[in-house]
Structure formats: structure tokens, C-alpha cells
Write a protein that holds these residues in place. Sequence first.
Motif, short mmCIF file in Angstrom:
data_model
loop_
_atom_site.label_atom_id
_atom_site.label_comp_id
_atom_site.label_asym_id
_atom_site.label_seq_id
_atom_site.Cartn_x
_atom_site.Cartn_y
_atom_site.Cartn_z
N ASN A 207 33.37 -48.61 150.69
CA ASN A 207 33.22 -48.70 152.13
C ASN A 207 34.30 -49.61 152.74
O ASN A 207 34.92 -49.29 153.75
N ASP A 208 34.53 -50.75 152.11
CA ASP A 208 35.50 -51.71 152.63
C ASP A 208 36.93 -51.17 152.51
O ASP A 208 37.78 -51.46 153.35
N THR A 209 37.20 -50.41 151.45
CA THR A 209 38.51 -49.80 151.28
C THR A 209 38.76 -48.77 152.39
O THR A 209 39.83 -48.74 153.01
N MET A 210 37.75 -47.92 152.65
CA MET A 210 37.86 -46.95 153.73
C MET A 210 38.02 -47.65 155.07
O MET A 210 38.80 -47.23 155.93
N GLY A 211 37.26 -48.75 155.25
CA GLY A 211 37.35 -49.51 156.50
C GLY A 211 38.74 -50.08 156.72
O GLY A 211 39.25 -50.07 157.84
N LYS A 212 39.35 -50.58 155.65
CA LYS A 212 40.71 -51.15 155.74
C LYS A 212 41.70 -50.08 156.19
O LYS A 212 42.61 -50.35 156.99
N ILE A 213 41.51 -48.85 155.70
CA ILE A 213 42.39 -47.75 156.11
C ILE A 213 42.17 -47.39 157.58
O ILE A 213 43.12 -47.23 158.35
N LEU A 214 40.91 -47.31 157.98
CA LEU A 214 40.58 -46.86 159.33
C LEU A 214 40.94 -47.87 160.41
O LEU A 214 41.30 -47.49 161.52
N VAL A 215 40.84 -49.18 160.10
CA VAL A 215 41.20 -50.17 161.13
C VAL A 215 42.71 -50.22 161.36
O VAL A 215 43.16 -50.90 162.28
N GLY A 216 43.46 -49.50 160.54
CA GLY A 216 44.88 -49.36 160.82
C GLY A 216 45.14 -48.42 161.98
O GLY A 216 46.23 -48.42 162.56
N THR A 217 44.14 -47.59 162.33
CA THR A 217 44.27 -46.61 163.42
C THR A 217 43.36 -46.92 164.60
O THR A 217 43.74 -46.74 165.75
N PHE A 218 42.15 -47.38 164.29
CA PHE A 218 41.14 -47.58 165.33
C PHE A 218 40.77 -49.06 165.46
O PHE A 218 40.87 -49.82 164.50
N ALA A 219 40.32 -49.43 166.66
CA ALA A 219 39.86 -50.80 166.89
C ALA A 219 38.60 -51.07 166.06
O ALA A 219 37.83 -50.16 165.77
N VAL A 220 38.43 -52.33 165.68
CA VAL A 220 37.26 -52.71 164.88
C VAL A 220 35.97 -52.31 165.59
O VAL A 220 35.02 -51.81 164.95
N SER A 221 35.91 -52.48 166.90
CA SER A 221 34.70 -52.14 167.66
C SER A 221 34.37 -50.66 167.55
O SER A 221 33.20 -50.27 167.41
N GLN A 222 35.40 -49.80 167.59
CA GLN A 222 35.18 -48.36 167.49
C GLN A 222 34.71 -47.98 166.09
O GLN A 222 33.80 -47.16 165.93
N VAL A 223 35.30 -48.59 165.08
CA VAL A 223 34.87 -48.35 163.70
C VAL A 223 33.41 -48.76 163.53
O VAL A 223 32.60 -48.04 162.93
N LEU A 224 33.07 -49.92 164.08
CA LEU A 224 31.71 -50.46 163.96
C LEU A 224 30.70 -49.53 164.62
O LEU A 224 29.62 -49.27 164.07
N ALA A 225 31.03 -49.03 165.81
CA ALA A 225 30.09 -48.19 166.57
C ALA A 225 29.84 -46.86 165.86
O ALA A 225 28.68 -46.46 165.65
N ILE A 226 30.91 -46.15 165.49
CA ILE A 226 30.73 -44.83 164.87
C ILE A 226 30.15 -44.97 163.47
O ILE A 226 29.36 -44.14 163.01
N ARG A 227 30.51 -46.04 162.77
CA ARG A 227 29.94 -46.32 161.46
C ARG A 227 28.42 -46.47 161.55
O ARG A 227 27.68 -46.00 160.67
N SER A 228 27.95 -47.10 162.61
CA SER A 228 26.52 -47.29 162.78
C SER A 228 25.80 -45.97 163.01
O SER A 228 24.66 -45.78 162.54
N VAL A 229 26.44 -45.04 163.72
CA VAL A 229 25.86 -43.71 163.89
C VAL A 229 25.72 -43.04 162.53
O VAL A 229 24.70 -42.40 162.22
N GLY A 230 26.73 -43.21 161.67
CA GLY A 230 26.67 -42.66 160.32
C GLY A 230 25.52 -43.23 159.51
O GLY A 230 24.89 -42.52 158.72
N ALA A 231 25.23 -44.52 159.72
CA ALA A 231 24.13 -45.15 158.98
C ALA A 231 22.80 -44.47 159.31
O ALA A 231 21.92 -44.35 158.45
#
Length: 307
Positions: free
Chosen positions: A34-58
Motif C-alpha cells: 500500500n505504501d509503495t503504491m501510495g509513494k507512486i501516486l503522490v507523484g501525480t496527485f495531492a496527498v488529500s486527493q489520494v487520501l479521499a479516494i483511498r477511503s472510498v476504496g476502503a
Amino acid sequence: MLSLFNRLISPTNAHAFWIGILFMVLGNFLFALNDTMGKILVGTFAVSQVLAIRSVGAFLVLGPMLWAGRSIGRVDRPWLQLVRVGVATGDTALFYAAVAYLPLAEVFTFYMAGPIYVAAMSSFLPGGGVGWRRWLAILAGFGGVVIALGPSVAVYSPGILYALAGSFCYAGALMMNKVLVKTSDTSLATLQALGALIGGGMFAIFQWTPPSAMDIGLLLLLGVVACLAHLMISRSVKLTPVSVLAPFQYSLLLWGVGFGLVVFGDVPNERTLLGAAIITMAGLFLLYSESRSRRRMRVDALIKDFP
């Protein structure tokens, strides 16, 4: 099939001891993934956007569980739940912010010091006395953090600041877990996902980057993986004694080093490895000391009650 799975993860299962260890290792693997994927994704998206959509996935994982239970169960001490949601959301957001600047292994090293911070904070709570041996272990753990920091503190480094702040939030979440022990794992995970969705969504409105269909899939998968990891580790501590699981908790650091090396080509330096080793040894000693103290208390109670 569901009933078979429930029997498999039941504490009454004859193999519960080994299943708990397996869940701890797999849970840490999923957290590192999860953290590896997150590191890749925060290179493109803001942390807040990653956090919000990630929560929908949960909620793709939590939704069926909530539907089956029809509710999240008893929500004990709502104000403390709110504090826990706040520090847990800060923990996740700051972690993703830190890995945007630092290698995974380095950020994991700071977060591994969370239980040491908890031991230090516990000494100021009623009945939380800490002996001199534990204080030596706590000081050694802080020393490990200082070694891992190294010369990085000599210059301004946002990643270091995020990792340190995040590790304190992680320690706060651990403290809240101890206090809110009567709240079910599903309730804790649901409230945490809701907090991250609301907190991340509020800031994501101003930092939104339109994602592609594949990006949305990866962001949702991030939440699924993180939720499964959380549930696995929560179940592991119900199947196997924490004192047995302790060494396997630090497998997260090994997975982090492995993913960092394979995916990003990050080779941890000697300073980080030495600091991580000291923090790990200090954490294991504190857990051993606590488990021995609890055994002694149980024996004293039995002697006192013996007619």
C-alpha cells in the motif's frame, strides 16, 4: 464458504496460533505494498486527493461487513473516537507526504519508533509507571531516531518533518487504540475511513487533478489493500499472543526495504539501518518487559485469591 472462513479465523481453531503469525506477516506485506503504491501516486496527485479516494476504496471492503452487521456496533467514548480519527488521519496523510521526499525504508524507520513514544507517554498516565530498564530502552529508541535523522536535521527537509510529525500521530493512534479497547475493529476502521474521506475531501477540492480510469482504479485499490492489511493485523492479535507477534511486526521494515530497492532502486544507507536496528531492539525489549510484568501481575493475583 463464509462459515468456513469464519471458523478458520476463529480463536478456537486448533491452528489459530500459526494463522495469527501468518496474518501479521501478510498484513505487514500489504501495508508495505500500500505504501509503495501510495509513494507512486503522490507523484501525480495531492496527498488529500489520494487520501479521499483511498477511503472510498476502503468501503469496498467495509461495506459488506457493515451490511452483514447492520451497524458499526457500539461507539465508545465519542470525543476520544474523534481524537483517534484525527491522529490516525494525520498519521496516514503525513506518511504519504513524507514518502514523496524520502525512501520508504527511512520513513518506516521513524514510524517504527511509535511504540517507544507510547511507552514514554504511558509513564505519565495513572498506573503507567516505567522502571529504569524501560527508561533505558526508551532513551535507546530515541537515540536510534537521532541516528536515523543524522545530518538531515542540519538542513531544511520537509520529508523529515513530515515523517517525525507522522510518527507522533501514529503513536497517538496507538494510545487511543489502548484506551478504546471496547470498540470493535470494524467500528475503528469505519470511523477512520470516514475521517480520512472527510478530511481529505475538504482539501482535495482545492488540489484536484483529474484522474484517468486507471488512476481511479489504483487509488481505490490502495484503500482495499490498506483496509485488508488493517483487518489482518487486528485479527492476528486476537489469535496469537502479542509477545509472540512482536518480532513479526518489524517485518514491515524488511518489506519496506525490499519494495524500495526493487521498485525505486533505493539502497538504505548505514545510518538508517543502524537507527532501525536500535529502534527495533528497544521496541522488542519494551514489549518483553511489559509482557513479563503482566505475567507477574497475574501470578500475584492468583496467589492473593488462593484460599
